[in-house]
Design a protein around this motif. Structure first.
Motif, PDB file in Angstrom:
ATOM      1  N   ASP A   4      18.830  29.429   2.305  1.00 56.47           N
ATOM      2  CA  ASP A   4      19.135  30.841   2.485  1.00 56.47           C
ATOM      3  C   ASP A   4      19.179  31.555   1.128  1.00 56.47           C
ATOM      4  OD1 ASP A   4      19.670  32.710   4.502  1.00 56.47           O
ATOM      5  OD2 ASP A   4      21.771  32.806   3.876  1.00 56.47           O
TER       6      ASP A   4
ATOM      7  N   TYR B  32      16.059  16.572  -1.317  1.00 56.99           N
ATOM      8  CA  TYR B  32      15.960  17.968  -0.887  1.00 56.99           C
ATOM      9  C   TYR B  32      14.680  18.651  -1.362  1.00 56.99           C
ATOM     10  CZ  TYR B  32      17.074  19.544  -5.615  1.00 56.99           C
ATOM     11  OH  TYR B  32      17.008  19.799  -6.953  1.00 56.99           O
TER      12      TYR B  32
ATOM     13  N   LYS C 225      21.172  17.041  11.109  1.00 57.63           N
ATOM     14  CA  LYS C 225      22.011  17.050   9.918  1.00 57.63           C
ATOM     15  C   LYS C 225      21.198  17.102   8.629  1.00 57.63           C
ATOM     16  CE  LYS C 225      25.455  15.603  12.797  1.00 57.63           C
ATOM     17  NZ  LYS C 225      25.594  14.756  13.949  1.00 57.63           N
ATOM     18  N   ASN C 226      20.033  16.495   8.648  1.00 55.24           N
ATOM     19  CA  ASN C 226      19.209  16.522   7.442  1.00 55.24           C
ATOM     20  C   ASN C 226      18.863  17.940   7.040  1.00 55.24           C
ATOM     21  OD1 ASN C 226      18.837  13.899   6.580  1.00 55.24           O
ATOM     22  ND2 ASN C 226      17.338  13.483   8.149  1.00 55.24           N
ATOM     23  N   MET C 227      18.653  18.786   8.021  1.00 57.21           N
ATOM     24  CA  MET C 227      18.266  20.169   7.727  1.00 57.21           C
ATOM     25  C   MET C 227      19.483  21.076   7.555  1.00 57.21           C
ATOM     26  SD  MET C 227      15.040  20.303   7.384  1.00 57.21           S
ATOM     27  CE  MET C 227      14.926  22.061   7.178  1.00 57.21           C
ATOM     28  N   SER C 228      20.467  20.901   8.415  1.00 49.84           N
ATOM     29  CA  SER C 228      21.583  21.848   8.361  1.00 49.84           C
ATOM     30  C   SER C 228      22.404  21.692   7.081  1.00 49.84           C
ATOM     31  CB  SER C 228      22.484  21.691   9.582  1.00 49.84           C
ATOM     32  OG  SER C 228      22.894  20.372   9.712  1.00 49.84           O
ATOM     33  N   THR C 229      22.329  20.524   6.471  1.00 55.67           N
ATOM     34  CA  THR C 229      23.063  20.333   5.218  1.00 55.67           C
ATOM     35  C   THR C 229      22.407  21.079   4.052  1.00 55.67           C
ATOM     36  OG1 THR C 229      21.937  18.206   5.233  1.00 55.67           O
ATOM     37  CG2 THR C 229      24.309  18.165   5.554  1.00 55.67           C
ATOM     38  N   LEU C 230      21.290  21.736   4.329  1.00 52.82           N
ATOM     39  CA  LEU C 230      20.633  22.496   3.261  1.00 52.82           C
ATOM     40  C   LEU C 230      20.566  23.980   3.575  1.00 52.82           C
ATOM     41  CD1 LEU C 230      17.750  20.041   2.371  1.00 52.82           C
ATOM     42  CD2 LEU C 230      19.616  20.715   0.874  1.00 52.82           C
ATOM     43  N   GLN C 231      21.267  24.408   4.609  1.00 50.67           N
ATOM     44  CA  GLN C 231      21.076  25.788   5.044  1.00 50.67           C
ATOM     45  C   GLN C 231      21.453  26.819   3.974  1.00 50.67           C
ATOM     46  OE1 GLN C 231      23.448  26.467   8.588  1.00 50.67           O
ATOM     47  NE2 GLN C 231      25.114  27.296   7.349  1.00 50.67           N
ATOM     48  N   GLY C 232      22.519  26.560   3.235  1.00 46.05           N
ATOM     49  CA  GLY C 232      22.949  27.509   2.209  1.00 46.05           C
ATOM     50  C   GLY C 232      21.927  27.627   1.092  1.00 46.05           C
ATOM     51  N   ILE C 233      21.432  26.472   0.665  1.00 46.42           N
ATOM     52  CA  ILE C 233      20.450  26.445  -0.424  1.00 46.42           C
ATOM     53  C   ILE C 233      19.169  27.170  -0.001  1.00 46.42           C
ATOM     54  CG2 ILE C 233      18.961  24.863  -1.757  1.00 46.42           C
ATOM     55  CD1 ILE C 233      21.875  24.772  -2.684  1.00 46.42           C
TER      56      ILE C 233
END
Lengths: 594, 404
Positions: free
Chosen positions: A536, A498, A526-534
């Motif tokens: 944000d 990440y 998926k590689n990007m969306s799995t980090l959306q919270g972080i």
């Protein structure tokens, strides 16, 4: 001996072996389809719509004339010399293209027209090198038709640009379409259904998706073609509607709709037989993501007799201990190509090309330096496209690219000295684009600049490997080549942890001094969306304006361009309290536009 | 059939990652190392005082917080693990062995780190790289990864012995578990087996999630019990099916299938017994680590392996298992949003059915599938179709005999 001319002239001269009977049968089938279409067309409705368009054109001309008449002399002079400022009126609901070309002012319209002619000249000259199979390809593949609107794509990508920025964009787009046109001719010549050139097929090595072409620099007598690039990926940037049938086909076949549309479209193109049958071998790759890895098994399934090498690079590429494995794989790949084609790896040519590539990298870095200043110059989609399709894909093999680099460099420095603006009067905010971008098909970068004065200085996909490649020691050279591939477009950020995409973003925001992050949320990445919270959370902590924009690279039915723009409009209006530079672009209908 | 003596106990063990036996081992001074992927050789996590826990998120409810972090169109398994981690459900771990094999699971490990889900001082999360094909150099690379990124990290953070001798000792214990589960698994080949697919799923899962030395006596006892267990005089199932696909750690999915009338005879999925419960035979000449790595790479059936021979291996294994275990059909399944199995399932479903002649049910499913009415309907329809096929086949054979 190194080959001097690029592309190797023998590729164009390779003898075709067309099966004329099969062509006649295909033409008969096409004739039947066209006949059916003509028969089923509601001509009354068709002519009714043409009539409506004519009336709307007449109204528009009248309106434009009236508005011109109402202008003061100063305003008229401004319009004549500097061009129009309300670009939204160029769009008409339901149309595939703009209602007319943009008026950019006397001088720039002249430049634009010259470039338009130059582009057509190049396209005709390139296709004339082997016209019959190239034209015939349009009777086999629907994606070939989409390339007919490449000049419209050129207009779209330069919208609102003036002066040197316009010239630079044209130069880069010219290079892109030269690359496209030449490869289209080769695809047509190789295709066993079409040109069926055994001579060229023997020399042709197919590459998976976006795998960079540097490895082919060691095989100057061979032709390396990114196999799915022209029929699927690149064309989708010109015409987003192209891949819809492929997606539908592969989903009917059983593939879940939640996978990335890029490999899905490629697999769909295989399902409906929309990829040429060609090449001596195929280099599949594990890049850039999981979906992409899996797409290779569909190629093997469709073409079981095509010898395939799986070029697989470590995901955790920052671990130095993995370089050995990657380098071994490159060596094996070279051996594979040698074995299949009978050609020998040419170190001299490889080093020559890599020296050129290093020079191109130096030019790239200089562009970045200028864009980091208060007077950014090379911004907009043309640059990003150039970087992706010329700098990265041809990877120093094409000497003509360096000439363009030099030309662009000179223009850029001149413009910088004069403190010119790429979009005059529309340079308000400095932005960075992160995640899979929607610049091209949705013309988003141009729209951001023209509508809101949000200028995209750089995008994630550009910020790849920039270390000069080794050009003397052979072992080190292959290690460097591995490092380059591991850090190719998309892969550099989405793989390896990440930190490469999250921490890197904050580093780049600081380096480019940006106000706004255009954070694309490509559905199914998926590689990007799995980090959306972080992403944000950290953006808020660091105080950046992050505008999330959902989109789908290849399927406008999932997220419309209008709703993508609405996201920005709302943010700019409610959070930034900004005033648009061109309010005619706030809301318009381009859903059918290419 | 009479209920298995320890079945309810096993079921209870599966109700929580931090189960009774895990707690017991911790009290014994053992160290828990979590993992999810087959690519982390289980045996390496069982060296010295360590024991492996293959992570699950049993009884997952809402995954809203994980969805905020990872979006709603990503693997529910990965999200459930993140949710459970945030809730503090993996606080018992002493380390987490990650493998960057699939992007969504990798992000689970990363969230574990970023969100500091475990507050132990020496706790570690390690990330290993996994090759995509089996070549000499990729095996070497895998060995290097396991040494540098796993064993050395365990040694440094937990102070455990990761020597060749320690690894060999772990393999011995691992093999005991595998022999028992293989022997029990073989029982499913019988026309009227003494064990159901659900029971086997439970046994297999406890072997992954509990310390080996503590679960072994229970497994041994269960094996003895099964040897004398009497099956129902008439088989309770209407068809036999083989399952192939992505991760299933939820035995209630197997239960759901069996409630629809199909006996699950083989389990070729992540967290299943193929691969995972094969005995590892070691020679004395080569380092144990090298042999183990090669073994795991060769036995892996992960859809991530891109090379042609591994692609073919996956199809051959599915076909072989279905034949050996006398399945009437195959269920190809994938966890929703799993890219690897999404592509694999779509393509291979056609191959298995059109070329290999297997009746195939192809499904994608949520992490918790127990309450899915849609799946129940599809399983029921599949069982009916298998039954009809059987009837037609029997009638045709009968007619043939009569003609003769």
């Amino acid at each position: 001996m190194s080959v001097r001319k690029y592309p190797n002239p023998s590729f164009f001269k390779a003898k075709n072996r067309m099966d004329w009977k099969a062509q006649a049968a295909n033409m008969k089938e096409i004739g039947g389809i066209i006949g059916g279409m003509l028969k089923e067309t509601d001509w009354k409705d068709f002519f009714g719509r043409q009539g409506k368009n004519l009336k709307s054109d007449a109204k528009r001309v009248q309106k434009e004339f009236e508005s011109f008449a109402k202008m003061s002399m100063k305003e008229r002079a401004d319009l004549i010399l500097k061009g129009e400022k309300k670009l939204g009126k160029l769009y008409r609901a339901g149309d595939m293209a703009t209602v007319r070309r943009e008026w950019r002012g006397l001088r720039d319209t002249g430049v634009d027209f010259y470039e338009w002619l130059r582009m057509w000249g190049m396209l005709l000259a390139t296709f004339s090198k082997d016209l019959v199979p190239a034209l015939n390809a349009t009777f086999y593949y629907r994606w070939m038709i989409s390339y007919m609107c490449c000049v419209g794509f050129m207009d779209k990508n330069t919208m609102g640009q003036r002066g040197r920025a316009l010239k630079m964009s044209h130069e880069m787009i010219y290079c892109i379409f030269r690359y496209v046109a030449e490869n289209l001719v080769f695809l047509a010549k190789c295709d066993r259904k079409n040109g069926n050139s055994d001579e060229l097929n023997k020399k042709t090595v197919l590459f998976d998706e976006m795998t960079m072409g540097q490895i082919m620099a060691g095989f100057p007598k061979l032709l390396g073609i990114p196999y799915q690039l022209m029929p699927v990926f690149l064309v989708s940037e010109i015409d987003q509607l192209t891949c819809i049938p492929y997606l539908d086909a592969v989903e009917s076949f059983g593939l879940p709709a939640d996978t990335c549309p890029v490999p899905s479209s490629e697999c769909g193109a295989l399902v409906v037989d929309a990829l040429p049958h060609m090449g001596s071998c195929f280099i599949s790759s594990s890049m850039p993501c999981d979906g992409s890895v899996m797409a290779s098994s569909y190629v093997s399934r469709r073409f079981p007799d095509l010898p395939t090498f799986h070029l697989t690079f470590p995901v955790r590429y920052e671990y130095e201990e993995t370089v050995e494995d990657a380098t071994e794989d490159v060596k094996e790949c070279i051996k594979f190509v040698e074995r299949i084609t009978g050609e020998k790896w040419d170190w001299n040519n490889y080093f020559t090309c890599m020296k050129r590539f290093n020079e191109e990298t130096a030019y790239e870095l200089e562009k970045w330096e200028v864009n980091k200043t208060d007077y950014p110059q090379i911004i907009g989609p043309s640059y990003e496209l150039f970087r992706k399709w010329n700098y990265e894909m041809d990877g120093g093999s094409d000497p003509r690219v360096i000439k363009s680099c030099k030309k662009v460099q000179k223009l850029m420095l001149d413009a910088y000295e004069r403190k010119e603006e790429a979009w005059p009067g529309k340079m308000k905010y400095r932005a960075i684009v992160w995640s899979c971008p929607a610049h091209y098909y949705a013309n988003f970068t141009n729209w951001l600049a023209n509508c809101w004065g949000v200028d995209v200085l750089v995008e994630m996909e550009s910020l790849n490997f920039t270390k000069p490649l080794e050009t003397e020691d052979k072992e080190t050279a292959l290690m460097d080549l591995s490092r380059l591939y591991e850090r190719m477009v998309m892969r550099r950020h989405t793989n390896g942890g990440y930190q490469n995409v999250v921490d890197e973003l904050w580093r780049q925001c600081e380096a480019w001094n940006v106000d706004i992050i255009i954070m694309y949320q490509h559905v199914s990445c998926k590689n990007m969306s799995t980090l959306q919270g972080i992403l944000d959370e950290q953006a808020r902590e660091k105080g950046y304006h992050m505008i999330w924009i959902e989109h789908d690279l290849m399927d406008p039915r999932t997220v419309s361009r209008k709703s993508m723009r609405a996201k920005v409009n709302e943010y700019m209006r409610t959070v930034m309290k900004a005033t648009p530079c061109d309010d005619s672009l706030l809301d318009f209908d381009d859903e059918s536009a290419m | 059939m009479r209920d298995l003596k320890h079945l309810i106990y096993f079921e209870n063990l599966l109700d929580n990652a931090d189960n009774e036996l895990v707690e017991k081992a911790k009290q014994d001074g053992k160290l828990a190392v979590g993992y999810t992927c087959y690519h982390i050789p289980e045996v390496l996590l069982n060296v010295d005082r360590c024991f492996s826990v293959r992570l699950r998120a049993p009884r997952t409810g809402s995954i809203d917080i994980a969805t905020y972090y990872m979006s709603n169109y990503t693997c529910e398994f990965a999200r459930s693990l993140v949710e459970r981690g945030i809730e503090g459900g993996y606080q018992f771990l002493d380390g987490l062995a990650g493998v960057d094999a699939c992007s969504m699971m990798n992000r689970f490990y990363e969230h574990f780190e970023i969100l500091k889900m475990n507050s132990k001082e020496n706790f570690f999360v390690t990330h290993t790289d996994m090759p995509y094909k089996v070549e000499d150099y990729s095996v070497r690379s895998y060995v290097k990864q396991m040494r540098i990124r796993l064993l050395d990290v365990m040694e440094k953070n937990l102070g455990v012995d990761t020597s060749d001798a320690a690894i060999r000792k772990a393999v011995e214990e691992h093999n005991k578990v595998c022999r028992i589960l293989t022997e029990i698994g073989e029982m499913r080949k019988a026309d009227n087996p003494v064990i159901t697919g659900y029971e086997y799923h439970i046994l297999n899962l406890v072997s992954y999630t509990c310390p080996k030395y503590l679960i072994l006596p229970y497994l041994e006892e269960t094996l003895e019990e099964l040897k004398t267990r009497k099956p129902d005089p008439k088989p309770w199932f209407r068809a036999r099916v083989s399952i192939v696909g992505s991760e299933i750690d939820d035995p209630s999915l197997t239960k759901l299938i069996e409630e629809c009338g199909a006996l699950v005879v083989s389990d070729r999925y992540c967290y299943g017994s193929t691969p995972g419960r094969e005995v590892i035979e070691l020679n004395d000449e080569e380092p144990a680590l090298d042999q183990i790595c090669r073994f795991y790479m060769e036995h892996s059936e992960c859809a991530r392996y891109i090379s042609d021979e591994k692609v073919q291996q996956r199809r051959t294994t599915a076909d072989r298992l279905a034949k050996e275990f006398k399945a009437d059909g195959i269920i190809y399944e994938q966890m929703k949003f799993c890219d690897f199995w999404g592509f694999e399932r779509a393509l291979v479903t056609h191959i298995m059915s059109e070329e290999m002649g297997w009746p195939v049910l192809s499904i994608d499913r949520p992490y918790n599938a127990r309450s899915s009415g849609q799946l129940r309907t599809r399983f029921q329809a599949f069982v009916e179709s298998l039954e009809i096929k059987k009837i037609h086949k029997n009638n045709a054979e009968k007619a043939k005999k009569e003609e003769a």
